[in-house]
Scaffold this motif. Structure first.
Motif, mmCIF file in Angstrom:
data_model
loop_
_atom_site.group_PDB
_atom_site.id
_atom_site.type_symbol
_atom_site.label_atom_id
_atom_site.label_comp_id
_atom_site.label_asym_id
_atom_site.label_seq_id
_atom_site.Cartn_x
_atom_site.Cartn_y
_atom_site.Cartn_z
ATOM 1 N N PRO A 1 -29.301 -13.422 10.980
ATOM 2 C CA PRO A 1 -29.076 -13.750 12.395
ATOM 3 C C PRO A 1 -30.006 -14.879 12.885
ATOM 4 O O PRO A 1 -29.597 -15.726 13.668
ATOM 5 N N ASP A 2 -31.225 -14.868 12.392
ATOM 6 C CA ASP A 2 -32.194 -15.881 12.803
ATOM 7 C C ASP A 2 -32.177 -17.057 11.824
ATOM 8 O O ASP A 2 -31.780 -16.915 10.681
ATOM 9 N N THR A 3 -32.600 -18.199 12.327
ATOM 10 C CA THR A 3 -32.684 -19.399 11.494
ATOM 11 C C THR A 3 -34.135 -19.599 11.090
ATOM 12 O O THR A 3 -34.992 -19.754 11.954
ATOM 13 N N PRO A 4 -34.431 -19.586 9.802
ATOM 14 C CA PRO A 4 -35.826 -19.732 9.372
ATOM 15 C C PRO A 4 -36.352 -21.147 9.598
ATOM 16 O O PRO A 4 -35.584 -22.105 9.717
ATOM 17 N N GLU A 5 -37.648 -21.249 9.648
ATOM 18 C CA GLU A 5 -38.287 -22.562 9.706
ATOM 19 C C GLU A 5 -38.130 -23.225 8.336
ATOM 20 O O GLU A 5 -38.177 -22.546 7.308
ATOM 21 N N PRO A 6 -37.956 -24.540 8.310
ATOM 22 C CA PRO A 6 -37.721 -25.226 7.030
ATOM 23 C C PRO A 6 -38.772 -24.958 5.955
ATOM 24 O O PRO A 6 -38.411 -24.763 4.790
ATOM 25 N N ARG A 7 -40.046 -24.925 6.313
ATOM 26 C CA ARG A 7 -41.079 -24.689 5.285
ATOM 27 C C ARG A 7 -40.954 -23.306 4.669
ATOM 28 O O ARG A 7 -41.077 -23.134 3.453
ATOM 29 N N ALA A 8 -40.702 -22.313 5.511
ATOM 30 C CA ALA A 8 -40.541 -20.948 5.007
ATOM 31 C C ALA A 8 -39.287 -20.844 4.143
ATOM 32 O O ALA A 8 -39.300 -20.181 3.089
ATOM 33 N N LEU A 9 -38.227 -21.505 4.569
ATOM 34 C CA LEU A 9 -36.984 -21.485 3.786
ATOM 35 C C LEU A 9 -37.184 -22.174 2.439
ATOM 36 O O LEU A 9 -36.726 -21.684 1.408
ATOM 37 N N ARG A 10 -37.880 -23.287 2.446
ATOM 38 C CA ARG A 10 -38.141 -24.003 1.189
ATOM 39 C C ARG A 10 -38.905 -23.107 0.214
ATOM 40 O O ARG A 10 -38.582 -23.028 -0.972
ATOM 41 N N ALA A 11 -39.918 -22.395 0.720
ATOM 42 C CA ALA A 11 -40.697 -21.493 -0.131
ATOM 43 C C ALA A 11 -39.824 -20.349 -0.647
ATOM 44 O O ALA A 11 -39.912 -19.964 -1.815
ATOM 45 N N ALA A 12 -38.963 -19.816 0.218
ATOM 46 C CA ALA A 12 -38.085 -18.719 -0.190
ATOM 47 C C ALA A 12 -37.079 -19.185 -1.243
ATOM 48 O O ALA A 12 -36.793 -18.463 -2.205
ATOM 49 N N LEU A 13 -36.544 -20.394 -1.077
ATOM 50 C CA LEU A 13 -35.617 -20.948 -2.065
ATOM 51 C C LEU A 13 -36.317 -21.156 -3.405
ATOM 52 O O LEU A 13 -35.757 -20.848 -4.469
ATOM 53 N N ALA A 14 -37.534 -21.659 -3.374
ATOM 54 C CA ALA A 14 -38.292 -21.860 -4.617
ATOM 55 C C ALA A 14 -38.550 -20.511 -5.307
ATOM 56 O O ALA A 14 -38.481 -20.419 -6.539
ATOM 57 N N GLU A 15 -38.816 -19.489 -4.529
ATOM 58 C CA GLU A 15 -39.080 -18.162 -5.095
ATOM 59 C C GLU A 15 -37.841 -17.594 -5.786
ATOM 60 O O GLU A 15 -37.926 -17.089 -6.909
ATOM 61 N N ILE A 16 -36.677 -17.689 -5.134
ATOM 62 C CA ILE A 16 -35.478 -17.140 -5.765
ATOM 63 C C ILE A 16 -35.056 -18.007 -6.951
ATOM 64 O O ILE A 16 -34.580 -17.487 -7.968
ATOM 65 N N ASP A 17 -35.257 -19.304 -6.865
ATOM 66 C CA ASP A 17 -34.986 -20.171 -8.016
ATOM 67 C C ASP A 17 -35.838 -19.752 -9.212
ATOM 68 O O ASP A 17 -35.358 -19.674 -10.341
ATOM 69 N N ARG A 18 -37.108 -19.469 -8.970
ATOM 70 C CA ARG A 18 -38.011 -19.038 -10.038
ATOM 71 C C ARG A 18 -37.523 -17.716 -10.616
ATOM 72 O O ARG A 18 -37.568 -17.501 -11.827
ATOM 73 N N TRP A 19 -37.058 -16.801 -9.758
ATOM 74 C CA TRP A 19 -36.554 -15.525 -10.258
ATOM 75 C C TRP A 19 -35.403 -15.768 -11.238
ATOM 76 O O TRP A 19 -35.362 -15.177 -12.318
ATOM 77 N N TYR A 20 -34.460 -16.622 -10.849
ATOM 78 C CA TYR A 20 -33.318 -16.899 -11.730
ATOM 79 C C TYR A 20 -33.764 -17.546 -13.038
ATOM 80 O O TYR A 20 -33.245 -17.211 -14.107
ATOM 81 N N LEU A 21 -34.698 -18.475 -12.979
ATOM 82 C CA LEU A 21 -35.185 -19.098 -14.210
ATOM 83 C C LEU A 21 -35.835 -18.062 -15.130
ATOM 84 O O LEU A 21 -35.609 -18.062 -16.347
ATOM 85 N N ASP A 22 -36.635 -17.178 -14.549
ATOM 86 C CA ASP A 22 -37.255 -16.109 -15.339
ATOM 87 C C ASP A 22 -36.195 -15.165 -15.918
ATOM 88 O O ASP A 22 -36.291 -14.738 -17.067
ATOM 89 N N TYR A 23 -35.199 -14.845 -15.114
ATOM 90 C CA TYR A 23 -34.120 -13.960 -15.552
ATOM 91 C C TYR A 23 -33.406 -14.566 -16.761
ATOM 92 O O TYR A 23 -33.129 -13.874 -17.748
ATOM 93 N N LEU A 24 -33.110 -15.843 -16.687
ATOM 94 C CA LEU A 24 -32.405 -16.518 -17.777
ATOM 95 C C LEU A 24 -33.228 -16.573 -19.062
ATOM 96 O O LEU A 24 -32.657 -16.655 -20.151
ATOM 97 N N GLU A 25 -34.539 -16.523 -18.938
ATOM 98 C CA GLU A 25 -35.402 -16.517 -20.125
ATOM 99 C C GLU A 25 -35.303 -15.208 -20.908
ATOM 100 O O GLU A 25 -35.573 -15.181 -22.098
ATOM 101 N N THR A 26 -34.909 -14.130 -20.238
ATOM 102 C CA THR A 26 -34.959 -12.816 -20.880
ATOM 103 C C THR A 26 -33.597 -12.188 -21.146
ATOM 104 O O THR A 26 -33.516 -11.233 -21.914
#
Length: 155
Positions: A44-69
């Motif tokens: 419902p809320d729109t995140p601030e760009p910096r927080a969104l960028r950090a959240a996107l980087a975190e989920i991207d890292r999760w997927y990269l780690d997932y693909l490694e295993t």
């Protein structure tokens, strides 16, 4: 983007990027077999760009780690789940991963068109650019060869 220039497009772009993030998290939860906690495919809320960028980087890292295993056998495993609208779904792990990639690319393309519409150059956000930035030595591999393609054209 300058918040004072193209405020509507800026807001829409942030909402789209947040949608990409939420869908990525939803499918990560499906892959883990846990509840995702989202009632919709955006918040419902729109995140601030910096927080969104950090959240996107975190989920991207999760997927990269997932693909490694993940094993090839596990990629073929079917997983039943429920979409946020209540509809039932069933996809393989590989299909889910493909969906996340294609979904994000589709919406990043929309954001790129929004940027172009307000005279802001969008970032080079293509797979080829990513590969060559991540591994610059790729540009040095092999030598250029001209090959013939259909109709006698050469590349």
């Amino acid at each position: 983007m300058d918040p004072s220039h193209g405020a509507g497009e800026r807001h829409a772009a942030i909402r789209l990027m947040n949608h990409i993030h939420v869908v990525s998290r939803i499918f990560a939860a499906h892959l883990k077999g846990v509840a995702h906690g989202y009632a919709s495919d955006n918040t419902p809320d729109t995140p601030e760009p910096r927080a969104l960028r950090a959240a996107l980087a975190e989920i991207d890292r999760w997927y990269l780690d997932y693909l490694e295993t993940i094993s090839k056998q596990a990629l073929a495993e079917l997983i039943a789940f429920t979409f946020t609208d209540g509809d039932k779904g069933c996809m393989t792990r590989q299909e889910m991963l493909t969906h996340v990639v294609l979904h994000g690319g589709y919406h990043r393309g929309e954001v790129g068109r929004m940027l172009t519409g307000i005279a802001v150059s969008p970032p080079w956000d293509t797979y080829a650019v990513h590969l060559h930035r991540a591994e610059p030595a790729r540009r040095l591999r092999g030598e250029r060869k001209s090959i013939e393609i259909g109709g006698g054209s050469r590349i």
